[in-house]
Design a protein around this motif. Structure first.
Motif, mmCIF file in Angstrom:
data_model
loop_
_atom_site.group_PDB
_atom_site.id
_atom_site.type_symbol
_atom_site.label_atom_id
_atom_site.label_comp_id
_atom_site.label_asym_id
_atom_site.label_seq_id
_atom_site.Cartn_x
_atom_site.Cartn_y
_atom_site.Cartn_z
ATOM 1 N N LYS A 84 41.400 31.557 38.939
ATOM 2 C CA LYS A 84 40.953 31.705 40.317
ATOM 3 C C LYS A 84 41.952 32.579 41.046
ATOM 4 O O LYS A 84 43.149 32.335 40.999
ATOM 5 C CB LYS A 84 40.866 30.328 40.984
ATOM 6 N N SER A 85 41.467 33.601 41.714
ATOM 7 C CA SER A 85 42.320 34.483 42.482
ATOM 8 C C SER A 85 42.358 33.990 43.925
ATOM 9 O O SER A 85 41.323 33.822 44.565
ATOM 10 C CB SER A 85 41.791 35.914 42.423
ATOM 11 N N ILE A 86 43.571 33.755 44.420
ATOM 12 C CA ILE A 86 43.768 33.239 45.767
ATOM 13 C C ILE A 86 44.570 34.273 46.548
ATOM 14 O O ILE A 86 45.629 34.704 46.099
ATOM 15 C CB ILE A 86 44.544 31.902 45.733
ATOM 16 N N GLY A 87 44.084 34.681 47.691
ATOM 17 C CA GLY A 87 44.813 35.646 48.500
ATOM 18 C C GLY A 87 43.882 36.593 49.226
ATOM 19 O O GLY A 87 42.705 36.314 49.412
ATOM 20 N N ILE A 146 48.870 40.099 49.375
ATOM 21 C CA ILE A 146 49.418 39.097 48.474
ATOM 22 C C ILE A 146 48.247 38.371 47.823
ATOM 23 O O ILE A 146 47.251 38.058 48.465
ATOM 24 C CB ILE A 146 50.364 38.127 49.201
ATOM 25 N N ALA A 147 48.367 38.158 46.524
ATOM 26 C CA ALA A 147 47.325 37.460 45.779
ATOM 27 C C ALA A 147 47.972 36.715 44.616
ATOM 28 O O ALA A 147 48.964 37.164 44.044
ATOM 29 C CB ALA A 147 46.284 38.437 45.255
#
Length: 83
Positions: A40-43, A61-62
């Motif tokens: 899961k990519s968060i950012g 930012i990620a």
């Protein structure tokens, strides 16, 4: 007896290194166990740009997190407090 003192910087470095190692291990073992390949990519999806005419700044930012990242960070925390 005095309690152990922990540096916040040491804790941050240990957690980041544990997450990196866990992520690489999950990527390696995803060949045999496919659910480890899910992340899961968060950012931020696109960078934020500040244009000051003579200076242009962009910020993004990620974090890509998978099961290995979380497990690696937890194991690193455990090892950090056991040492």
């Amino acid at each position: 007896m005095k309690g152990k003192r922990y540096s916040i910087w040491r804790l941050i470095v240990v957690v980041i290194l544990g997450a990196i190692v866990g992520s690489y291990l999950a990527e390696y073992f995803s060949i045999w166990y496919k659910p480890l390949a899910y992340y899961k990519s968060i950012g931020m999806a696109s960078p934020t740009v500040v244009d000051l005419n003579i200076l242009k700044l962009s910020f993004q930012i990620a974090v890509k997190a998978n099961i290995g990242t979380v497990v690696g960070a937890i194991v690193a925390l455990y090892v950090n407090y056991r040492i």
